[in-house]
Design an enzyme around this catalytic site. Sequence first.
Site, mmCIF file in Angstrom:
data_model
loop_
_atom_site.group_PDB
_atom_site.id
_atom_site.type_symbol
_atom_site.label_atom_id
_atom_site.label_comp_id
_atom_site.label_asym_id
_atom_site.label_seq_id
_atom_site.Cartn_x
_atom_site.Cartn_y
_atom_site.Cartn_z
ATOM 1 N N CYS A 37 40.362 75.650 13.092
ATOM 2 C CA CYS A 37 40.685 76.348 14.297
ATOM 3 C C CYS A 37 41.886 77.181 14.102
ATOM 4 O O CYS A 37 43.047 76.179 13.670
ATOM 5 C CB CYS A 37 40.871 75.533 15.492
ATOM 6 N N GLU A 39 31.366 81.139 23.431
ATOM 7 C CA GLU A 39 31.155 79.618 23.929
ATOM 8 C C GLU A 39 30.133 79.767 25.349
ATOM 9 O O GLU A 39 29.649 78.978 25.451
ATOM 10 C CB GLU A 39 32.573 79.115 24.740
ATOM 11 N N CYS A 67 39.849 83.940 13.651
ATOM 12 C CA CYS A 67 39.671 82.937 14.678
ATOM 13 C C CYS A 67 38.213 82.549 14.375
ATOM 14 O O CYS A 67 37.256 83.412 13.985
ATOM 15 C CB CYS A 67 39.380 83.630 16.060
ATOM 16 N N ASP A 125 37.627 71.732 15.950
ATOM 17 C CA ASP A 125 37.849 72.983 16.432
ATOM 18 C C ASP A 125 37.954 72.732 17.994
ATOM 19 O O ASP A 125 37.644 71.785 18.618
ATOM 20 C CB ASP A 125 36.640 74.224 15.960
ATOM 21 N N SER A 126 38.225 73.884 18.607
ATOM 22 C CA SER A 126 38.354 73.898 20.133
ATOM 23 C C SER A 126 37.244 74.003 20.656
ATOM 24 O O SER A 126 36.884 73.614 21.872
ATOM 25 C CB SER A 126 39.223 74.971 20.697
ATOM 26 N N HIS A 166 35.584 81.268 15.737
ATOM 27 C CA HIS A 166 34.468 81.761 16.514
ATOM 28 C C HIS A 166 34.084 83.244 16.041
ATOM 29 O O HIS A 166 32.784 83.663 16.410
ATOM 30 C CB HIS A 166 34.975 81.725 17.972
HETATM 31 N N1 DGL Z 1 38.196 78.897 17.148
HETATM 32 C C1 DGL Z 1 39.526 78.873 17.346
HETATM 33 C C2 DGL Z 1 40.533 79.656 16.523
HETATM 34 O O1 DGL Z 1 40.021 79.677 15.488
HETATM 35 C C3 DGL Z 1 40.314 78.744 18.708
HETATM 36 C C4 DGL Z 1 39.500 79.560 19.920
HETATM 37 C C5 DGL Z 1 40.106 79.124 21.233
HETATM 38 O O2 DGL Z 1 40.069 78.054 21.469
HETATM 39 O O3 DGL Z 1 40.876 79.995 21.732
HETATM 40 O O4 DGL Z 1 41.272 79.999 16.954
#
Ligand code: DGL
Length: 273
Positions: A74, A153, A185, A11-12, A187
Site C-alpha cells: 500500500c 473497492e 497506488c 493493504d488498506s 488499487h
Molecule cells: N492501495 C493503497 C495505496 O497503494 C491505498 C488506497 C487507500 O486506501 O486510499 O496507496
Amino acid sequence: MNEQKAIAIIDSGVGGLTVAREVMRQLPQERILYFGDNARCPYGSRPPGEIRSFSLQMIQFLFQYPVKALVIACNTAAAVVLEEVREFTAVPVLGVIEPGARAAISASRTGRIGIIGTETTIRTAAYERALRRINPNLYVAGLACPQFVPLVENRLIHTPEAERIVAETLAPLKYEELDTLILGCTHYPLLAPLIQKALGDEITLISSAEETARELSTLLSLSDMHAPAQWDQPRHQFFTSGEIEVFRQIGEEWLGCPVNVEHRVLEPSVPIK
Ligand code: DGL
C-alpha cells in the site's frame, strides 16, 4: 512438520492483491498471508497518525503467524510507516515505492515521469524523493486521485461512470508531455485500461507490483529463504476487516483462483517487538 513460513502482505483493501498476484506468478512456491483493511479503506485521505496505527495493527496481526518477509503493498502506508517498521522488526520489509521508482526510471526515455496516487502519497512526495535519489534531473509531476480507490473497492471499474471520472481526473496530466506514469497506488492497476484510454497508448504505465515481486525474489535468493521445492502447493490465507463476499469476488476475479478469506476485526496496536 514445521508450518511453511509465509510472505505477509498488507493493504488498506483489495489493492495489494495486484502485488499478491505477481508474487504468486513469480514465486509460486511461496505461501501468502494477506490482510486487507477494507472496513477502514480508503487510507489515502486519513491523517498520517491514523494510517500508522492501522498499518501497525495489520502487521501485528500477521506477525502472529510464521512470517519470513513483509510487503507493505500500500503506497499510502509505505509512505508513512516503512522506515519505522524496518527499524523494529528483524523480518525483511519491502515497500512498493522504491521498486516502482526504479521501474519508471528504467522505462522512461524522456525523463518526464508522472505519479498518480492517494492524497497522502502525493503530499508526502515519497515517489519524488525516491526518483530524485536515483536521478535528480528528472521532470516529475504528481496528481492525487482520491476518487479512484472507491471505484475499485465498490466494484465500479467496469462502469461508464468510472471511465468518466478517470478521464476527468487525469485531464491535467495531458499537457505535461509525460512518457511514463507510475500507478502510485496498488488499487490503480485494476483501472489500468481506463487510465491508458484517458492518456493514450504512448504513455507507459508502471505498476510497482511486478518490480516489488522481483525484489522479493532477489531478497529470498540472497538470504537463502526460498520455500523448498518439496513443499506442497502453498496454502494462502486472506483476511479482511470488511465484507468477506466482496473481498472474495474481487480476489477471485483478479487472482484467478479460489480465495480463502476470513473476517477479522483489528484491535488497537501495542508495540511490536
Ligand atoms: N492501495 C493503497 C495505496 O497503494 C491505498 C488506497 C487507500 O486506501 O486510499 O496507496
